[in-house]
Design a protein around this motif. Structure first.
Motif, PDB file in Angstrom:
ATOM      1  N   VAL A   1     -16.272  -7.505 -71.667  1.00  0.00           N
ATOM      2  CA  VAL A   1     -17.673  -7.599 -71.264  1.00  0.00           C
ATOM      3  C   VAL A   1     -17.790  -7.175 -69.797  1.00  0.00           C
ATOM      4  O   VAL A   1     -16.923  -7.459 -68.984  1.00  0.00           O
ATOM      5  CB  VAL A   1     -18.240  -9.020 -71.461  1.00  0.00           C
ATOM      6  N   HIS A   2     -18.873  -6.456 -69.491  1.00  0.00           N
ATOM      7  CA  HIS A   2     -19.111  -5.951 -68.144  1.00  0.00           C
ATOM      8  C   HIS A   2     -20.230  -6.767 -67.511  1.00  0.00           C
ATOM      9  O   HIS A   2     -21.251  -7.046 -68.151  1.00  0.00           O
ATOM     10  CB  HIS A   2     -19.486  -4.473 -68.196  1.00  0.00           C
ATOM     11  N   PHE A   3     -20.036  -7.131 -66.253  1.00  0.00           N
ATOM     12  CA  PHE A   3     -20.979  -8.051 -65.626  1.00  0.00           C
ATOM     13  C   PHE A   3     -21.201  -7.717 -64.157  1.00  0.00           C
ATOM     14  O   PHE A   3     -20.384  -7.062 -63.509  1.00  0.00           O
ATOM     15  CB  PHE A   3     -20.477  -9.489 -65.760  1.00  0.00           C
ATOM     16  N   LEU A   4     -22.320  -8.210 -63.659  1.00  0.00           N
ATOM     17  CA  LEU A   4     -22.652  -8.172 -62.241  1.00  0.00           C
ATOM     18  C   LEU A   4     -22.579  -9.600 -61.741  1.00  0.00           C
ATOM     19  O   LEU A   4     -23.149 -10.507 -62.347  1.00  0.00           O
ATOM     20  CB  LEU A   4     -24.063  -7.615 -62.036  1.00  0.00           C
ATOM     21  N   SER A   5     -21.858  -9.817 -60.632  1.00  0.00           N
ATOM     22  CA  SER A   5     -21.761 -11.178 -60.101  1.00  0.00           C
ATOM     23  C   SER A   5     -22.237 -11.220 -58.656  1.00  0.00           C
ATOM     24  O   SER A   5     -22.077 -10.262 -57.899  1.00  0.00           O
ATOM     25  CB  SER A   5     -20.330 -11.695 -60.202  1.00  0.00           C
ATOM     26  N   LEU A   6     -22.824 -12.354 -58.297  1.00  0.00           N
ATOM     27  CA  LEU A   6     -23.415 -12.550 -56.976  1.00  0.00           C
ATOM     28  C   LEU A   6     -22.666 -13.678 -56.267  1.00  0.00           C
ATOM     29  O   LEU A   6     -22.678 -14.826 -56.717  1.00  0.00           O
ATOM     30  CB  LEU A   6     -24.902 -12.907 -57.109  1.00  0.00           C
ATOM     31  N   ASN A   7     -22.019 -13.361 -55.175  1.00  0.00           N
ATOM     32  CA  ASN A   7     -21.197 -14.323 -54.454  1.00  0.00           C
ATOM     33  C   ASN A   7     -22.072 -15.366 -53.764  1.00  0.00           C
ATOM     34  O   ASN A   7     -22.936 -15.037 -52.940  1.00  0.00           O
ATOM     35  CB  ASN A   7     -20.331 -13.598 -53.419  1.00  0.00           C
ATOM     36  N   GLN A   8     -21.822 -16.640 -54.072  1.00  0.00           N
ATOM     37  CA  GLN A   8     -22.619 -17.723 -53.508  1.00  0.00           C
ATOM     38  C   GLN A   8     -22.263 -18.037 -52.062  1.00  0.00           C
ATOM     39  O   GLN A   8     -22.870 -18.925 -51.440  1.00  0.00           O
ATOM     40  CB  GLN A   8     -22.481 -18.957 -54.386  1.00  0.00           C
ATOM     41  N   LYS A   9     -21.312 -17.305 -51.511  1.00  0.00           N
ATOM     42  CA  LYS A   9     -21.032 -17.434 -50.081  1.00  0.00           C
ATOM     43  C   LYS A   9     -22.041 -16.665 -49.240  1.00  0.00           C
ATOM     44  O   LYS A   9     -22.088 -16.826 -48.019  1.00  0.00           O
ATOM     45  CB  LYS A   9     -19.612 -16.959 -49.781  1.00  0.00           C
TER      46      LYS A   9
ATOM     47  N   HIS B   1     -24.973  -6.472 -74.425  1.00  0.00           N
ATOM     48  CA  HIS B   1     -24.480  -7.795 -74.815  1.00  0.00           C
ATOM     49  C   HIS B   1     -24.566  -8.678 -73.582  1.00  0.00           C
ATOM     50  O   HIS B   1     -23.985  -8.362 -72.543  1.00  0.00           O
ATOM     51  CB  HIS B   1     -23.044  -7.725 -75.322  1.00  0.00           C
ATOM     52  N   GLN B   2     -25.276  -9.805 -73.690  1.00  0.00           N
ATOM     53  CA  GLN B   2     -25.617 -10.588 -72.506  1.00  0.00           C
ATOM     54  C   GLN B   2     -25.001 -11.985 -72.492  1.00  0.00           C
ATOM     55  O   GLN B   2     -25.492 -12.876 -71.793  1.00  0.00           O
ATOM     56  CB  GLN B   2     -27.146 -10.662 -72.394  1.00  0.00           C
ATOM     57  N   ALA B   3     -23.902 -12.170 -73.217  1.00  0.00           N
ATOM     58  CA  ALA B   3     -23.203 -13.456 -73.232  1.00  0.00           C
ATOM     59  C   ALA B   3     -21.723 -13.226 -72.954  1.00  0.00           C
ATOM     60  O   ALA B   3     -21.193 -12.158 -73.214  1.00  0.00           O
ATOM     61  CB  ALA B   3     -23.395 -14.152 -74.574  1.00  0.00           C
ATOM     62  N   PHE B   4     -21.044 -14.278 -72.443  1.00  0.00           N
ATOM     63  CA  PHE B   4     -19.683 -14.067 -71.955  1.00  0.00           C
ATOM     64  C   PHE B   4     -18.625 -13.918 -73.041  1.00  0.00           C
ATOM     65  O   PHE B   4     -17.541 -13.416 -72.791  1.00  0.00           O
ATOM     66  CB  PHE B   4     -19.275 -15.157 -70.955  1.00  0.00           C
ATOM     67  N   TRP B   5     -18.896 -14.376 -74.284  1.00  0.00           N
ATOM     68  CA  TRP B   5     -17.922 -14.207 -75.358  1.00  0.00           C
ATOM     69  C   TRP B   5     -18.354 -13.008 -76.205  1.00  0.00           C
ATOM     70  O   TRP B   5     -19.511 -12.920 -76.600  1.00  0.00           O
ATOM     71  CB  TRP B   5     -17.847 -15.470 -76.201  1.00  0.00           C
ATOM     72  N   PRO B   6     -17.468 -12.055 -76.462  1.00  0.00           N
ATOM     73  CA  PRO B   6     -17.874 -10.818 -77.135  1.00  0.00           C
ATOM     74  C   PRO B   6     -18.377 -11.045 -78.554  1.00  0.00           C
ATOM     75  O   PRO B   6     -17.955 -11.974 -79.251  1.00  0.00           O
ATOM     76  CB  PRO B   6     -16.581  -9.982 -77.133  1.00  0.00           C
TER      77      PRO B   6
ATOM     78  N   PRO C   1     -25.028 -17.272 -61.399  1.00  0.00           N
ATOM     79  CA  PRO C   1     -25.044 -16.055 -60.582  1.00  0.00           C
ATOM     80  C   PRO C   1     -24.214 -14.920 -61.181  1.00  0.00           C
ATOM     81  O   PRO C   1     -23.852 -13.975 -60.495  1.00  0.00           O
ATOM     82  CB  PRO C   1     -24.436 -16.535 -59.258  1.00  0.00           C
ATOM     83  N   ILE C   2     -23.895 -15.038 -62.465  1.00  0.00           N
ATOM     84  CA  ILE C   2     -23.112 -14.016 -63.163  1.00  0.00           C
ATOM     85  C   ILE C   2     -23.978 -13.434 -64.272  1.00  0.00           C
ATOM     86  O   ILE C   2     -24.410 -14.155 -65.179  1.00  0.00           O
ATOM     87  CB  ILE C   2     -21.814 -14.609 -63.745  1.00  0.00           C
ATOM     88  N   VAL C   3     -24.255 -12.138 -64.188  1.00  0.00           N
ATOM     89  CA  VAL C   3     -25.140 -11.462 -65.129  1.00  0.00           C
ATOM     90  C   VAL C   3     -24.296 -10.613 -66.078  1.00  0.00           C
ATOM     91  O   VAL C   3     -23.845  -9.519 -65.719  1.00  0.00           O
ATOM     92  CB  VAL C   3     -26.165 -10.567 -64.392  1.00  0.00           C
ATOM     93  N   VAL C   4     -24.052 -11.139 -67.276  1.00  0.00           N
ATOM     94  CA  VAL C   4     -23.325 -10.358 -68.281  1.00  0.00           C
ATOM     95  C   VAL C   4     -24.294  -9.339 -68.865  1.00  0.00           C
ATOM     96  O   VAL C   4     -25.391  -9.687 -69.297  1.00  0.00           O
ATOM     97  CB  VAL C   4     -22.746 -11.258 -69.383  1.00  0.00           C
TER      98      VAL C   4
END
Length: 530
Positions: free
Chosen positions: A285-293, A327-332, A493-496
């Motif tokens: 799965v491919h995702f965009l993640s946003l660092n909470q720092k 596909h917008q969920a973390f398990w394929p 903050p993780i967009v699958v």
């Protein structure tokens, strides 16, 4: 110059095989496949950790329990016909199938199972961690796994459900090898490792006839396979690195199947109508993640808005066509416990309203790290354009894979575009990565997307991940993972975004090929020609 030289070498590497069969149809009883297999480091199931070697292991070995064609959603009997779990005692007892022999003719014994798992632990190669999850070590293994007659009894440690343990035992390193044959080829205490890099010693539907690294795998059918003899007598997988050469060989009739064609080539072949093209979802799965720092990315409204700034359909209908699906969920998709709902669409107007209603001040400037190769750079540019519509300015920072991943592990990025694949086909593998983080401190390194993005997961979600791993009722367990995925979809903050797919082109007379979501789930046993 280096690229030209590499292409020339790749072309020359297949010349000897082409000379005798140029422009001739492949034998009726043999499937010939063109595929890039130069990723193989080892074909010993205790060491094999590459995509191509995983495919090979499935053809030549079996596990006690396994996923098998054509039903890849159900864990089925393999070398064991039945098993009994004692949750309180944390034990599982397997009863072996009667009358099964290795390709050598040696009968399968419970002692072979113990030897196979023991050598994984003692060799301690890359996939060994899958078995050590059960609390097994070289020192305690003898006390954890016992053989008696046709039964194998194992015990495990930790808060694990039998379902999780069974999925571990269905993974590649749990394959069973012929102790008598392998031990007879031991050299300097290597437990037959060197010999198994060029030979097979399993019970699978095929037997290794020849392996020449970066050249070919030649597999002969096992007529005595307990699941039924393969439909064809042999499978030859030819290493062909260049997609253009694969297409040429397919069109000339020198191969029956091409596995690494580009989307453009697939498009042309599909238009011509001379071949069959099948698309198979893959587990990554491919995702965009946003660092909470980064303070500007900590507002949940930004997480929600981000989901409406991804042009999912725009990407999959254009430069990702045939390579990925929404596909917008973390398990394929395609496995028990998957959530296949895709509730988000590209809607900048809605995203802007979400930000405005939450009082989020724009513009927001964010750096986006991405691997400097296609299709990742194209995906990053699409995200850049979409996010700009809502006043979120993504500055793309391309780098090598190692540079990007090193930065991600150090939590020094702001936004990151990456992909994730499970280590075994159990939803806990991805739930731990996307929905669990009990200790978000900098000194507590974890190989998860949650920790790497500085996201302190809510306590309720952490507890649910632990409970799901221990749940013994399969339906309840699957439902818990579906619920976890909905929660991650709703607020994280993780967009699958996407799930990878692979496309295989084949001659029209080929049928019965099965290609699952991971390389371990590729099956040639049912393939027919004619």
């Amino acid at each position: 110059m280096r690229m030209l030289k590499a292409a020339a070498i790749a072309a020359l590497s297949i010349t000897p095989l082409q000379l005798g069969a140029a422009l001739a149809a492949t034998p009726a009883s043999t499937l010939v496949v063109a595929q890039n297999i130069d990723d193989i480091v080892s074909i010993d199931p205790a060491e094999a950790y590459e995509f191509s070697s995983g495919e090979y292991v499935t053809q030549t070995y079996d596990r006690l329990v396994q996923y098998d064609a054509p039903d890849l959603k159900t864990l089925a009997p393999g070398l064991a016909t039945q098993w009994q779990a004692d949750e309180a005692a944390k034990t599982i007892t397997f009863t072996l199938r009667d009358g099964v022999s290795f390709s050598s003719g040696n009968p399968v014994r419970a002692e072979d199972v113990l030897y196979s798992w023991k050598r994984v632990l003692f060799l301690n190669k890359s996939p060994a961690f899958l078995l050590t999850q059960l609390g097994w070590t070289p020192e305690n293994f003898a006390s954890k796994v016992k053989a008696e007659g046709n039964k194998v009894t194992l015990s495990y440690e930790g808060g694990l459900s039998p379902a999780f343990v069974l999925n571990v035992l269905a993974s590649r390193p749990a394959s069973v090898v012929d102790e008598a044959t392998v031990a007879s080829h031991e050299e300097s205490g290597d437990m037959g490792n060197a010999w198994l890099k060029a030979n097979s010693a399993g019970t699978g539907p095929f037997v290794l006839k020849t392996y020449r690294p970066a050249e070919l795998l030649n597999l002969a059918a096992n007529p005595n396979y307990f699941g039924g003899a393969p439909a064809l007598k042999s499978v030859i997988i030819r290493h062909v690195a260049e997609a253009a050469t694969q297409q040429l060989l397919l069109e000339s009739g020198d191969v029956d199947m091409a596995k690494n064609l580009t989307p453009d080539q697939i498009g042309r072949i599909s238009t011509e109508g001379k071949f069959t093209v099948e698309t198979y979802p893959q587990a990554a799965v491919h995702f965009l993640s946003l660092n909470q720092k980064k303070e500007a990315l900590t507002n949940p409204a930004v997480w929600e808005a981000a989901r409406y700034l991804v042009n999912y359909k725009g990407m999959t209908d254009s430069f990702l066509k045939g390579q990925m699906q929404v596909h917008q969920a973390f398990w394929p998709a395609g496995f028990p416990g998957s959530l296949d709902d895709n509730p988000f669409t590209y809607d900048p107007t809605k995203a802007k309203k979400i930000l405005a209603d939450a009082g989020v001040q724009t513009p927001i400037d964010v750096t986006l790290d991405v691997i400097n190769s296609a299709p990742f750079t194209d995906m990053a540019q699409s995200l850049q354009a979409g996010f700009a519509e809502a006043g979120i300015n993504l500055k793309i920072l391309p780098g090598t894979g190692s540079q990007v991943i090193t930065k991600y592990r150090a939590r020094t990025h702001e936004a990151m575009l990456l992909y994730w694949g499970p280590d075994l086909m159990d939803p806990d593998s991805n739930a731990r990565a996307f929905a669990y983080n009990e200790d978000n401190s900098d000194g507590n390194y974890q190989a998860t997307t949650t920790w790497r993005n500085g996201w302190a997961v809510p306590d309720e979600m952490n507890k649910q991940v632990v409970a799901a791993r221990a749940e013994t009722d399969p339906k309840k367990r699957d439902a818990m993972y579906v619920d976890l995925q909905r929660k991650v979809q709703a607020k994280s903050p993780i967009v699958v975004m996407l799930q990878a797919t692979t496309q295989v082109a084949m001659a029209k007379n080929v049928s019965g090929y099965v290609n699952g979501a991971v390389s371990d789930f590729v099956f040639y046993r049912l393939v027919k020609k004619g």
